[in-house]
Design a protein around this motif. Sequence first.
Motif, short mmCIF file in Angstrom:
data_model
loop_
_atom_site.label_atom_id
_atom_site.label_comp_id
_atom_site.label_asym_id
_atom_site.label_seq_id
_atom_site.Cartn_x
_atom_site.Cartn_y
_atom_site.Cartn_z
N GLY A 20 94.71 91.57 56.28
CA GLY A 20 93.84 90.74 55.52
C GLY A 20 94.52 90.35 54.13
N GLU A 21 95.78 90.14 54.58
CA GLU A 21 96.75 89.14 53.23
C GLU A 21 97.72 88.39 54.35
N ILE A 22 97.52 86.74 53.30
CA ILE A 22 98.60 85.84 54.25
C ILE A 22 99.63 85.93 52.60
N GLN A 23 100.75 85.81 53.34
CA GLN A 23 101.71 85.13 52.94
C GLN A 23 102.44 83.66 52.75
N PHE A 24 102.97 83.07 52.25
CA PHE A 24 103.74 82.06 52.31
C PHE A 24 104.58 81.95 51.35
N PRO A 25 105.61 82.81 51.65
CA PRO A 25 106.77 82.32 50.70
C PRO A 25 107.79 80.85 51.56
N GLU A 26 106.90 79.81 51.68
CA GLU A 26 107.95 79.06 52.51
C GLU A 26 107.76 77.62 51.49
N ILE A 27 105.99 78.20 50.96
CA ILE A 27 105.33 77.25 49.92
C ILE A 27 105.13 77.62 48.98
N LYS A 28 105.93 76.42 47.78
CA LYS A 28 106.38 77.07 46.27
C LYS A 28 104.30 76.99 45.43
N ALA A 29 104.31 78.11 44.98
CA ALA A 29 103.05 78.62 44.03
C ALA A 29 102.39 77.75 43.59
N SER A 30 103.00 76.37 42.97
CA SER A 30 102.15 75.43 41.98
C SER A 30 101.56 74.76 43.65
N VAL A 31 102.44 74.73 45.15
CA VAL A 31 101.66 73.31 45.90
C VAL A 31 100.52 74.58 46.39
N LEU A 32 100.99 75.11 46.60
CA LEU A 32 99.72 76.13 46.91
C LEU A 32 98.30 76.23 46.72
N GLU A 33 98.69 76.35 45.25
CA GLU A 33 96.96 76.92 44.35
C GLU A 33 97.05 75.38 44.45
N LYS A 34 97.31 73.86 44.73
CA LYS A 34 96.55 73.00 44.87
C LYS A 34 96.08 72.73 46.21
N VAL A 35 96.41 73.12 46.96
CA VAL A 35 95.96 73.83 48.12
C VAL A 35 94.54 74.28 48.43
N ILE A 36 94.85 75.15 47.65
CA ILE A 36 93.42 75.61 47.17
C ILE A 36 92.66 74.98 46.55
N GLN A 37 93.02 74.82 45.73
CA GLN A 37 91.86 73.73 44.66
C GLN A 37 91.34 72.45 46.04
N TYR A 38 92.32 72.02 46.55
CA TYR A 38 91.22 70.22 47.82
C TYR A 38 90.51 71.70 48.56
N MET A 39 91.10 72.60 49.01
CA MET A 39 89.67 73.22 50.22
C MET A 39 88.92 73.52 49.06
N TYR A 40 88.84 74.19 47.90
CA TYR A 40 87.32 74.38 47.23
C TYR A 40 86.55 72.75 47.21
N TYR A 41 87.88 71.92 46.68
CA TYR A 41 86.98 70.76 46.80
C TYR A 41 86.18 70.30 47.40
N LYS A 42 86.69 70.78 48.83
CA LYS A 42 86.12 69.39 49.85
C LYS A 42 85.35 70.70 50.38
N VAL A 43 85.06 71.66 50.21
CA VAL A 43 84.08 73.22 50.51
C VAL A 43 82.62 72.49 49.70
N ARG A 44 83.25 72.19 48.55
CA ARG A 44 82.24 72.05 47.39
C ARG A 44 81.53 70.88 47.34
N TYR A 45 82.13 69.29 47.78
CA TYR A 45 81.31 67.81 47.87
C TYR A 45 81.02 67.59 49.33
N SER A 46 81.65 68.36 50.39
CA SER A 46 81.67 67.59 51.68
C SER A 46 80.01 67.53 52.23
#
Length: 74
Positions: A20-46
């Motif tokens: 139940g845990e995923i790690q993405f060591p090849e993606i910088k934390a700041s980039v992954l954080e922005k991707v997660i923010q976009y996923m939340y944004y897309k679900v919230r406003y779709s």
Amino acid sequence: MISGTIKAMLTGSFMESKGGEIQFPEIKASVLEKVIQYMYYKVRYSRGNQAPPEFEIEPEMALYLLMAANYLDC
């Protein structure tokens, strides 16, 4: 689910589905954080009937976000 990669990792025969845990060591934390923010944004406003607010992306992060989105299939 927005990301095909994450869905496959959590529902397929990958080790992430068992732990139940995923790690993405090849993606910088700041980039992954922005991707997660976009996923939340897309679900919230779709499903709204109003135009969503603009999703801010810093120009210096745009290329990294495109590469992460391609990798994550979202």
